[in-house]
Design a protein around this motif. Structure first.
Motif, PDB file in Angstrom:
ATOM      1  N   CYS A   1       0.833  -1.210   0.000  1.00 24.65           N
ATOM      2  CA  CYS A   1       0.000   0.000   0.000  1.00 24.65           C
ATOM      3  C   CYS A   1       0.867   1.259   0.000  1.00 24.65           C
ATOM      4  N   GLN A   2       1.959   1.235   0.760  1.00 27.49           N
ATOM      5  CA  GLN A   2       2.830   2.401   0.781  1.00 27.49           C
ATOM      6  C   GLN A   2       3.515   2.605  -0.567  1.00 27.49           C
ATOM      7  N   ALA A   3       3.905   1.526  -1.217  1.00 26.25           N
ATOM      8  CA  ALA A   3       4.516   1.642  -2.546  1.00 26.25           C
ATOM      9  C   ALA A   3       3.521   2.249  -3.531  1.00 26.25           C
ATOM     10  N   GLN A   4       2.259   1.829  -3.453  1.00 27.72           N
ATOM     11  CA  GLN A   4       1.250   2.396  -4.346  1.00 27.72           C
ATOM     12  C   GLN A   4       1.015   3.878  -4.041  1.00 27.72           C
ATOM     13  N   ARG A   5       1.044   4.229  -2.752  1.00 30.30           N
ATOM     14  CA  ARG A   5       0.870   5.638  -2.388  1.00 30.30           C
ATOM     15  C   ARG A   5       2.019   6.475  -2.962  1.00 30.30           C
ATOM     16  N   ALA A   6       3.235   5.984  -2.846  1.00 27.45           N
ATOM     17  CA  ALA A   6       4.377   6.706  -3.413  1.00 27.45           C
ATOM     18  C   ALA A   6       4.235   6.817  -4.928  1.00 27.45           C
ATOM     19  N   PHE A   7       3.735   5.777  -5.553  1.00 25.26           N
ATOM     20  CA  PHE A   7       3.560   5.762  -7.008  1.00 25.26           C
ATOM     21  C   PHE A   7       2.599   6.863  -7.467  1.00 25.26           C
ATOM     22  N   VAL A   8       1.428   6.984  -6.828  1.00 27.37           N
ATOM     23  CA  VAL A   8       0.457   7.974  -7.305  1.00 27.37           C
ATOM     24  C   VAL A   8       0.911   9.395  -6.976  1.00 27.37           C
ATOM     25  N   LEU A   9       1.567   9.581  -5.829  1.00 28.58           N
ATOM     26  CA  LEU A   9       2.032  10.925  -5.482  1.00 28.58           C
ATOM     27  C   LEU A   9       3.215  11.356  -6.345  1.00 28.58           C
ATOM     28  N   ALA A  10       3.902  10.385  -6.942  1.00 28.10           N
ATOM     29  CA  ALA A  10       5.009  10.733  -7.841  1.00 28.10           C
ATOM     30  C   ALA A  10       4.510  11.464  -9.079  1.00 28.10           C
ATOM     31  N   PHE A  11       3.234  11.312  -9.422  1.00 32.11           N
ATOM     32  CA  PHE A  11       2.661  12.072 -10.537  1.00 32.11           C
ATOM     33  C   PHE A  11       2.468  13.546 -10.176  1.00 32.11           C
ATOM     34  N   THR A  12       2.234  13.824  -8.882  1.00 30.37           N
ATOM     35  CA  THR A  12       1.776  15.163  -8.505  1.00 30.37           C
ATOM     36  C   THR A  12       2.839  16.017  -7.839  1.00 30.37           C
ATOM     37  N   ASP A  13       3.688  15.420  -7.003  1.00 31.08           N
ATOM     38  CA  ASP A  13       4.628  16.226  -6.216  1.00 31.08           C
ATOM     39  C   ASP A  13       5.916  15.434  -5.999  1.00 31.08           C
ATOM     40  N   PRO A  14       6.974  15.710  -6.777  1.00 32.81           N
ATOM     41  CA  PRO A  14       8.216  14.942  -6.645  1.00 32.81           C
ATOM     42  C   PRO A  14       8.810  14.996  -5.243  1.00 32.81           C
ATOM     43  N   ASP A  15       8.711  16.148  -4.555  1.00 34.27           N
ATOM     44  CA  ASP A  15       9.312  16.274  -3.235  1.00 34.27           C
ATOM     45  C   ASP A  15       8.605  15.375  -2.230  1.00 34.27           C
ATOM     46  N   VAL A  16       7.277  15.407  -2.239  1.00 34.88           N
ATOM     47  CA  VAL A  16       6.513  14.542  -1.342  1.00 34.88           C
ATOM     48  C   VAL A  16       6.763  13.073  -1.700  1.00 34.88           C
ATOM     49  N   ALA A  17       6.799  12.791  -2.978  1.00 36.28           N
ATOM     50  CA  ALA A  17       7.021  11.411  -3.418  1.00 36.28           C
ATOM     51  C   ALA A  17       8.356  10.880  -2.918  1.00 36.28           C
ATOM     52  N   ASP A  18       9.357  11.727  -2.829  1.00 34.87           N
ATOM     53  CA  ASP A  18      10.677  11.303  -2.355  1.00 34.87           C
ATOM     54  C   ASP A  18      10.583  10.732  -0.945  1.00 34.87           C
ATOM     55  N   ASP A  19       9.873  11.439  -0.070  1.00 33.19           N
ATOM     56  CA  ASP A  19       9.691  10.965   1.306  1.00 33.19           C
ATOM     57  C   ASP A  19       8.871   9.675   1.339  1.00 33.19           C
ATOM     58  N   GLU A  20       7.824   9.622   0.517  1.00 34.63           N
ATOM     59  CA  GLU A  20       6.968   8.441   0.505  1.00 34.63           C
ATOM     60  C   GLU A  20       7.725   7.227  -0.018  1.00 34.63           C
TER      61      GLU A  20
ATOM     62  N   ILE B   1       9.359   2.173 -10.523  1.00 34.73           N
ATOM     63  CA  ILE B   1       8.578   2.960 -11.485  1.00 34.73           C
ATOM     64  C   ILE B   1       8.188   4.293 -10.868  1.00 34.73           C
ATOM     65  N   ALA B   2       7.845   4.271  -9.571  1.00 32.40           N
ATOM     66  CA  ALA B   2       7.521   5.524  -8.887  1.00 32.40           C
ATOM     67  C   ALA B   2       8.715   6.483  -8.913  1.00 32.40           C
ATOM     68  N   ALA B   3       9.925   5.941  -8.776  1.00 35.06           N
ATOM     69  CA  ALA B   3      11.116   6.802  -8.843  1.00 35.06           C
ATOM     70  C   ALA B   3      11.274   7.415 -10.233  1.00 35.06           C
ATOM     71  N   LEU B   4      10.920   6.666 -11.264  1.00 31.66           N
ATOM     72  CA  LEU B   4      10.957   7.228 -12.608  1.00 31.66           C
ATOM     73  C   LEU B   4       9.943   8.368 -12.746  1.00 31.66           C
ATOM     74  N   LEU B   5       8.739   8.155 -12.213  1.00 30.67           N
ATOM     75  CA  LEU B   5       7.714   9.202 -12.275  1.00 30.67           C
ATOM     76  C   LEU B   5       8.143  10.446 -11.510  1.00 30.67           C
ATOM     77  N   ARG B   6       8.771  10.241 -10.377  1.00 30.08           N
ATOM     78  CA  ARG B   6       9.254  11.379  -9.593  1.00 30.08           C
ATOM     79  C   ARG B   6      10.238  12.220 -10.398  1.00 30.08           C
ATOM     80  N   ASP B   7      11.054  11.552 -11.203  1.00 29.47           N
ATOM     81  CA  ASP B   7      12.094  12.242 -11.971  1.00 29.47           C
ATOM     82  C   ASP B   7      11.656  12.576 -13.397  1.00 29.47           C
ATOM     83  N   ALA B   8      10.399  12.323 -13.730  1.00 28.64           N
ATOM     84  CA  ALA B   8       9.930  12.504 -15.102  1.00 28.64           C
ATOM     85  C   ALA B   8      10.184  13.938 -15.574  1.00 28.64           C
ATOM     86  N   GLY B   9      10.706  14.047 -16.783  1.00 23.59           N
ATOM     87  CA  GLY B   9      10.975  15.344 -17.375  1.00 23.59           C
ATOM     88  C   GLY B   9      12.320  15.920 -17.010  1.00 23.59           C
TER      89      GLY B   9
END
Length: 893
Positions: free
Chosen positions: A732-751, A773-781
């Motif tokens: 569940c935590q991995a999925q939470r980090a995954f979805v937040l990686a779309f919206t806020d890279p800084d928050v996603a880093d902590d998650e 994959i969440a780490a890729l989304l965090r760094d997207a662009g």
């Protein structure tokens, strides 16, 4: 012994054969000590050497370690005798190069039974130096002050007499320690009555040292003496007094120079790898006496060169102890290793290289090994490094030659029954009974051994664990296990002893051991480590002895409940039942082994193995549904949605333990097909057992409702924590980090950091890939290496056979290309998505990729997914995530 193996020589008429003596004398260890002492003498003779240099690396330690009962104490005693004088040196040990040097061996037994505490250790070293006939005032005054402060009313002389130290070292040391006070008092011109008081003498001495008076110039050269005398005279201060000993030794005149060789035996008894208080004090002694050599014998390697111990010990790491940082010195070496500093030596069981070397030298003709290379390899592999096995193999070799046959490798691919007789020869009948019983177990404790033997008292087991063939791992779930070769021989060789067991005896012991494991697990069913240990041993017993499942069924459900997936498969059985599924235990072993291995195997392999179990029909109904459910999960991962749906429906209709999970699986299948309203409606009916919040999150994020999804995953993680399900919590935590990686890279880093912490110690392959994959989304662009990371991930996913994860990775790359505005690469990604989703599962990823890039959908594609609030709002949200990431990158520092 003269070095000739008389048994071998009298086993053949071949007078050209030469046979070396077996396993005695320890000449190689003696050679190592000799080389180390010679090097030590050269080092301390260097003009740059100083005992007051507290920062230089230390090479004054030699460690001999090995299993209990292999002769470490004997070696320590032999070294003590050899260093005392040439007349005490074993005849097999050669003349050392330093025979004219003076060494003072001081042997100290650290065994608990010897009652050696740290005070006694320091006093022993001091008293051993009394034979020098020289006063050592610096250390003697400090010791007197310590004793008076910590043992008021107990004369030191009485303690030494009662503890046996006075008898061991005579009265000279006591007299020197007493006269030190009087000598210093006289030098300071103190009155006689004052001079008898330790406190008055030390305080006056400190003042004199601080004022640099000529009356104490002999002691003024010890720069740290005043500091030590001013410190609180506690145990901590006592551990620094050996510096004074070292300083006193260094200033002896040439005709009185001596090198102490301090032999510390039974080192394992000073504590364990968690409690290092005594070891910390003792290490300080070694460090502060660089002009002495310490020979340590114990069961384990000395860990002082391990940097991970920083904080537990004062001096750690390879820079501090270069000789302890290298690999164990092989017995074939007669000096230290190539760097000249190897100081850890494994004795006892031989390494494979040692076994081959021994076999090559044991029998020879014209200087060439009599036993061929291929035979030596087989013997080495079967021996598990046990010297006795090598000895028996050599005698078998000679026996075969005597019968007129040329020995072949196949002649040595078996256990020696003689090992049983040799092992049992000095055991009591009860100890023999316990030994055979525990040979069924990989590891055991006293209670398990006693229960498996069917006894009502633990005394035989307590005696047995003291034997050298019983190994101890203090950090294991069960601390004891048999030497691998002894265990194999007792279990498999033809036993011709008078009290040998019948097949029924073995079966009875297996039933008792199996029941005992179940009882241990039942006492603490929430203990995951205990569960895994009991399952591993219980599954093997049930399989090999065709036992009923009994407690294994409940344990199997406990195993799958946490989704951690530790490996469980016991070694393959021997004999006619080695292949195929014949009993329920066989089927359960295969089921749980498959579930554990599916994190490391392609899902096709998982599917094949579970299908075989299901087709066998050997499992009871509830465990059969377990196999069907995980078969359906593998089918879903492989994209076989119709087959998966049938399996999930069967389990759901059965209304058993996995029915809620199967209903969740049906909701997932609806989501895969793009039927989001049905998936969400089903999620509302699932409850905790069906992981309702996680299913809701899975539906919300594909609508680009990332914050609603993150909230759902957080609630799911909270429920998992309440129920103590570690695997679900991490997922569940991995999925939470995954979805937040779309919206806020800084928050996603902590998650992501939290997700990785929760994954530590778990074996969840798909969840681990989700975090990547969440780490890729965090760094997207942003990062230039993102495409390379994606390429590596594609390979990992392909090996695992996880089609769903593969599609999610491509969706993440589509987000990256949409943010960067690289139209061609986005279209190429959409093309890959179209190929991956050809079965219809995850086909909605294609419109999502179009939404991200603001592209029009191909004709007719928009109606394939049933979005919760329609296509246009969903399109706007997905494209909004892309524009928000672009804005973030523009404003980022």
């Amino acid at each position: 012994m003269s070095g000739r193996d008389l048994r071998a020589l009298f086993s053949t008429n071949d007078r050209g054969l030469t046979a070396a003596e077996a396993f005695t004398n320890r000449e190689l260890q003696w050679d190592l000590v000799g080389a180390a002492l010679a090097e030590h003498l050269r080092r301390i003779a260097d003009p740059g050497f100083s005992v007051e240099d507290l920062e230089a690396a230390r090479d004054n330690v030699i460690v001999f370690h090995g299993v209990g009962g292999i002769g470490k104490t004997t070696l320590s005693r032999k070294l003590e005798a050899a260093l005392t004088g040439a007349e005490h040196r074993p005849v097999q040990w050669g003349e050392p190069a330093w025979s004219n040097e003076r060494f003072l061996p001081i042997r100290i037994d650290l065994a608990r039974s010897a009652g050696t505490d740290f005070e006694r250790l320091v006093l022993t070293i001091r008293l051993a130096l009394a034979g020098l006939g020289r006063p050592l005032p610096a250390v003697d005054i400090a010791l007197r002050r310590y004793w008076e402060h910590n043992h008021p009313g107990e004369p030191l002389e009485e303690y030494l007499r009662r503890g046996g130290l006075a008898g061991r070292f005579g009265q000279a040391g006591q007299q020197q320690m007493q006269s030190a006070l009087s000598d210093v008092a006289q030098a300071l011109l103190l009155p006689g009555t004052v001079g008898s008081a330790v406190g008055q003498v030390t305080s006056s001495l400190v003042r004199a040292l601080r004022e640099r008076r000529q009356t104490v110039r002999a002691l003024a050269g010890c720069a740290r003496l005043a500091d030590l005398l001013e410190a609180e005279p506690d145990l901590e201060a006592l551990s620094f007094y050996p510096h004074l000993l070292s300083w006193e030794l260094a200033r002896l005149p040439a005709d009185k120079q001596v090198t102490p060789v301090i032999l510390l035996d039974t080192f394992e008894d000073i504590g364990d790898r968690t409690h290092r208080d005594f070891e910390r004090l003792l290490q300080r002694v070694v460090w502060l006496m660089p002009n002495a050599v310490f020979v340590i014998t114990g069961r384990s390697r000395l860990q002082w060169a391990d940097e991970a111990l920083q904080g537990q010990l004062d001096f750690t790491g390879p820079a501090a102890w270069p000789g302890l940082a290298t690999h164990d010195l092989e017995p074939t070496h007669t000096t230290s290793s190539a760097d000249g500093r190897a100081r850890q030596v494994l004795i006892g069981d031989f390494s494979p290289e040692d076994c081959e070397d021994y076999l090559a030298r044991r029998l020879a003709r014209d200087g060439q090994p009599l036993i061929s290379d291929d035979i030596r390899r087989v013997i080495t592999g079967r021996s598990h490094g046990l010297p006795l096995y090598l000895d028996l193999a050599v005698m078998r070799f000679l026996e075969l030659r005597r019968s007129g046959r040329t020995p072949t490798p196949a002649d040595f691919d078996h256990d020696f029954p003689a090992l049983i007789a040799r092992t049992l020869s000095d055991l009591t009948p009860d100890e023999r009974h316990v030994l055979r019983s525990v040979s069924l177990l990989d590891a055991f404790d006293l209670a398990l051994a006693t229960r498996a033997a069917g006894m009502t008292h633990e005394a035989p087991a307590m005696r047995l664990i003291e034997r050298p063939f019983v190994r101890e791992n203090r950090f294991g779930l069960w601390p004891f296990h048999l030497h691998a070769l002894i265990r194999s021989t007792i279990r498999n060789a033809d036993d011709q002893t008078d009290d040998r067991w019948s097949p029924n005896d073995w079966a009875g012991a297996a039933e008792r051991a199996f029941a005992a494991l179940g009882e241990q697990w039942s006492t603490s069913p929430q203990d995951r480590l205990l569960l895994i240990g009991c399952l591993r041993q219980g599954l093997r017993l049930a399989r090999d002895f065709r036992l009923g499942l009994d407690w294994l069924a409940g344990a199997a459900w406990a195993y799958v409940s946490d989704s951690i997936w530790e490996p469980l498969a016991p070694p393959a059985p021997n004999g006619p039942a080695a292949t195929g599924l014949e009993t329920a235990a066989d089927a359960l072993v295969e089921t749980l082994s498959t579930l554990g291995r599916r994190q490391h195997e392609h899902r096709e392999r998982t599917l094949d193995r579970l299908t075989a179990v299901i087709d066998s029909g050997l499992l009871p109904t509830d465990l059969h549904e377990m196999a069907v459910y995980y078969q359906a999960k593998a089918q879903r991962d492989l994209g076989h949605s119709d087959d998966s749906r049938r399996g999930m429906q069967l389990v759901a209709d059965g209304d058993g333990r996995l029915a809620p999970a199967a209903r969740r699986g049906l909701a997932h299948l609806a989501r895969l097909a793009g039927d989001f309203p049905t998936a969400l409606a089903t999620a509302h009916t699932l409850g905790w057992s069906g992981r309702h919040h996680r299913v809701e999150g899975d539906v919300w994020w594909v609508q680009a409702e990332m914050h609603r999804a993150a909230t759902a995953y957080e609630a799911a993680r909270g429920e998992a924590e309440e129920h103590g399900v570690a695997g679900e919590r991490a997922t569940c935590q991995a999925q939470r980090a995954f979805v937040l990686a779309f919206t806020d890279p800084d928050v996603a880093d902590d998650e992501l950091e939290l997700a990785q912490q929760l994954l530590s110690g778990l074996d969840l392959r798909a969840t681990g890939l989700t975090t990547q994959i969440a780490a890729l989304l965090r760094d997207a662009g942003t990062t230039a290496d993102l495409e390379d990371r994606a390429t590596i991930l594609r390979t990992e996913i392909s090996i695992a056979g996880l089609a769903s994860v593969e599609a999610t990775l491509e969706l993440a790359m589509a987000f990256h290309y949409a943010v960067r505005g690289t139209h061609d690469q986005l279209l190429a990604t959409i093309s890959r998505l179209r190929e991956i989703t050809r079965s219809g599962d995850y086909a909605y990823y294609i419109p999502i990729a179009h939404f991200m890039g603001g592209l029009d959908l191909p004709t007719g594609h928009g109606s394939q997914a049933r979005w919760l609030d329609g296509e246009q709002p969903t399109r706007a949200r997905w494209h909004g995530l892309v524009t928000a990431r672009r804005d973030h990158l523009r404003t980022a520092p």
